[in-house]
Write an enzyme that holds these catalytic residues in place. Structure first.
Site, PDB file in Angstrom:
ATOM      1  N   GLU A  76       0.736  -1.055   0.149  1.00 13.98           N
ATOM      2  CA  GLU A  76       0.090   0.270  -0.064  1.00 13.98           C
ATOM      3  C   GLU A  76       0.806   1.213   0.012  1.00 13.98           C
ATOM      4  O   GLU A  76       0.507   2.267  -0.331  1.00 13.98           O
ATOM      5  CB  GLU A  76      -1.073  -0.143   1.005  1.00 13.98           C
ATOM      6  CG  GLU A  76      -2.078  -1.056   1.065  1.00 13.98           C
ATOM      7  CD  GLU A  76      -1.596  -2.531   1.636  1.00 13.98           C
ATOM      8  OE1 GLU A  76      -0.678  -2.504   2.287  1.00 13.98           O
ATOM      9  OE2 GLU A  76      -2.042  -3.511   1.468  1.00 13.98           O
TER      10      GLU A  76
ATOM     11  N   HIS B  41     -14.133  -1.218   3.187  1.00 10.24           N
ATOM     12  CA  HIS B  41     -14.311  -1.758   4.327  1.00 10.24           C
ATOM     13  C   HIS B  41     -13.861  -0.889   5.541  1.00 10.24           C
ATOM     14  O   HIS B  41     -13.385  -1.126   6.741  1.00 10.24           O
ATOM     15  CB  HIS B  41     -13.391  -3.226   4.499  1.00 10.24           C
ATOM     16  CG  HIS B  41     -13.866  -3.901   3.491  1.00 10.24           C
ATOM     17  ND1 HIS B  41     -14.631  -3.812   2.391  1.00 10.24           N
ATOM     18  CD2 HIS B  41     -14.067  -5.463   3.812  1.00 10.24           C
ATOM     19  CE1 HIS B  41     -14.747  -5.046   1.638  1.00 10.24           C
ATOM     20  NE2 HIS B  41     -14.478  -5.909   2.678  1.00 10.24           N
TER      21      HIS B  41
END
Ligand SMILES: Cc1ncc(C[n+]2csc(CCOP(=O)(O)OP(=O)(O)O)c2C)c(N)n1
Ligand SMILES: [Mg+2]
Lengths: 322, 285
Positions: free
Chosen positions: A68, A119
């Site tokens: 990420e 999420h």
């Protein structure tokens, strides 16, 4: 019923769609409208809903693997070279893990990167605390230049993505995993920096973001039976905040409850309290995560256990009315 | 550490029981990961029931070996191993992922005895392990640290930061064991993000590398033994495994990374496991 609300909202057959689907639809539309739109994802192509874009525009889709921090930096580089990157993962990892890369390479550099956090919230459910992003609004809101959006349903999520694609500059949008009621209509307007009054009232202002807007509307229904007239504001744009709409409402009602699937520190409550304390101080009670981590459980169980239900909103109003 | 053939057989049977428990837990939970836990059952069995010095009655004993799970999503195999080892009742396995359970969807240090670290977000476990290994050295402890990690999380930069520091400090008390199952969520690892040559990479970072068949319990035990004799470096055991091992329709299929079996699939999976793939007849049917 308010003209912005889904007419089926309180009926049993209300459409249930996760807000992440709005990202999936919106980013394909944005990609069709603008060839500079690209999508990057970190080994979560299906669950983040980057898949439709990857299928429609394989040349403009980049699988970055479980990395990420690299994705945020690569996004910055692409934006510096004229692309409009949507970088996508779970919110705990992006903007969670890669916060410094976002701060320096994206926000400080004021680059046109769109951070798509899937999420978010406790409604992630059985995966447990590690996967429940309850701090993302706070860590993004604190960054200069960053726009922060928390859409309440799939329609609004789609519009938020399209607005982000048009807006020039860094944007963070949080999405949720669970199927939740479609609150608005396809025609309901959406604008960065705008809040929408979904129900007018004069006794108290309920300011909510994300799918919990539904709980706020339910609470207002219940309160009306007790003779309490609540105004409900959907506040998807946490930064910039729609100061005018919020100020106007609390000047009328004199009290507010904020509702968010997030830590009550630093999120929507923080934004509203910071603003009103300088302009028009009124008592505000936050409904949200009370400085604790989540845990495993079903989304329903968790929202109940951690106090993010219409009942909790009603209780907060009762305290304000005392 | 010599190990008798009969003991190896015993461990193989235990690994199979752990696989059955994993299937039952996932069915009951209704969510969770199937492929990784089944693939790592042999490694966990070798570690918890032969290699590591641990005592379920003293889960915080200073002298214990530390087993750190980095890829927390495979925790069903961790929980089943801990239950069989006696850290908590086996009956509690069915609470996996349920509200108020000690068996969190991803392991949480402090929730359950025997769980050494919090994980789930990938790439953090090797750093935690380096910290434990450094502290053990400061304490002049002879305990060892075993860090279980996945191949997918080799994509995280942090894994390599940790590997570099382990090399720098010559952490011979640290053994990394990588689940080299070649899958992650979006497909085959080499398609998502090419990782090879993994052994050469770790060697370049100052590690001793041993490649083993991750389903050969004897080989796993011998590799952990070999690591003891490497006094100047940390050791990486590259365990080549089959994701979903033991259940033919799950094996080598990345789509089984993150879903539980349905009732029918679980029944078939348990049948296959109980008959060891049809090699023995089942008593349970
Ligand atoms: C930092 C981080 N990013 C993304 C994820 C989501 N995620 C969970 S498992 C996984 C796949 C990783 O591959 P691997 O660990 O090899 O999976 P397995 O072999 O068990 O299928 C991903 C991307 C995560 N848990 N942590
Ligand atoms: Mg793998």
């Amino acid at each position: 019923m308010n003209k912005f609300l889904n007419p089926k909202l309180f009926s049993k057959d209300v459409e249930m769609i996760p807000t992440r689907n709005g990202y999936g639809d919106g980013v394909v539309e944005a990609g069709r409208a603008n060839p500079n739109v690209v999508v990057l994802c970190c080994d979560l192509v299906e669950s983040t809903r980057s898949l439709p874009f990857a299928q429609a525009f394989p040349q403009r889709f980049f699988e970055m693997g479980v990395a990420e921090q690299n994705m945020a930096g690569v996004g910055a580089g692409m934006a510096a070279t004229g692309k409009i990157p949507f970088i996508s993962s779970y919110a705990v990892f992006s903007p969670g893990r890669n916060w410094d890369q976002i701060r320096v390479s994206i926000a400080y550099s004021n680059l046109n990167v769109k951070i798509m956090g899937a999420h978010s919230g406790i409604s992630v459910g059985p995966d447990g605390a590690t996967h429940q992003a309850l701090e993302d609004i706070a860590i993004m809101r604190v960054l200069p230049n960053m726009v922060v959006l928390a859409p309440c349903d799939a329609h609004e999520a789609r519009k938020a993505v399209l607005a982000a694609a048009k807006y020039v500059g860094p944007v963070y949008i949080r999405f949720t995993r669970e199927k939740t009621p479609v609150i608005t209509r396809p025609s309901t307007p959406f604008e960065i920096g705008k809040a929408v009054v979904l129900r007018e009232g004069s006794d108290v202002t309920l300011i909510a973001c994300g799918p919990l807007v539904y709980e706020a509307l339910l609470a207002a229904e219940q309160l009306s039976k007790r003779g309490i007239d609540a105004e409900v504001i959907n506040c998807p744009s946490i930064k910039p905040l729609d100061k005018k709409t919020i100020l106007k409402s609390v000047q009328k009602t004199g009290a507010a409850v904020t509702v968010e699937e997030h830590q009550t520190t630093g999120g929507l409550f923080g934004a509203i309290a910071e603003f009103l304390s300088q302009t028009n101080p009124v008592p505000i009670i936050p409904v949200g995560m009370d400085d604790t981590f989540g845990e495993s459980g079903t989304p329903d169980e968790l929202l109940t256990k951690y106090g993010m239900r219409s009942k909790n909103i009603e209780r907060a109003v009762s305290v304000l009315m005392r | 550490m010599l190990i008798r053939e009969s003991k190896v057989r015993q461990l193989e049977v235990l690994a199979n029981t752990i696989r059955e428990d994993i299937v039952s837990m996932l069915l009951e939970a209704g969510s969770g990961h199937s492929a990784g836990p089944l693939g790592m059952a042999d490694v966990f069995t070798a570690l918890y029931f032969h290699v590591a010095k641990i005592d379920p009655k003293k889960p915080r004993d200073e002298k214990r070996d530390r087993i750190i799970l980095s890829n927390g999503h495979i925790c069903p195999v961790l929980y089943a191993s801990l239950a069989h080892a006696g850290f908590f009742p086996r009956s509690e396995l069915k609470t996996l992922r349920k509200l108020n359970s000690r068996l969190q969807g991803h392991p949480h240090r402090g929730s359950l005895p025997g769980v050494e670290n919090t994980s789930g977000p990938l790439g953090q476990g090797l750093s935690q392990s380096v910290g434990v290994a450094l502290a053990l050295k400061l304490n002049k402890s002879r305990s060892r640290v075993f860090c279980l990690m996945s191949d997918g999380e080799q994509e995280e930069g942090q894994t390599w930061e940790a590997a570099m520091s382990a090399g720098k400090y010559r952490l011979n008390n640290l053994v990394g064991i990588m689940d080299r199952n070649n899958i992650q969520i979006d497909g085959q690892t080499e398609f998502v993000m090419p990782l090879e040559p993994l052994s050469d990479k770790y060697r370049a970072f100052g590690w001793h590398v041993i490649e083993v068949d991750g389903h050969n319990i004897r080989a796993i035990i011998e590799a952990c033994d070999e690591a003891k004799s490497i006094i100047e470096k940390p050791t990486l055991i590259l365990a080549h495994t089959t994701p979903g091992k033991g259940v033919d329709f799950m094996e080598n299929d990345y789509l089984w990374h993150g879903k539980p079996p349905t009732k029918q699939e679980a029944r078939e999976a348990l049948r296959q496991l109980r008959t060891l793939g049809g090699r023995i007849s089942s008593e349970h049917e």
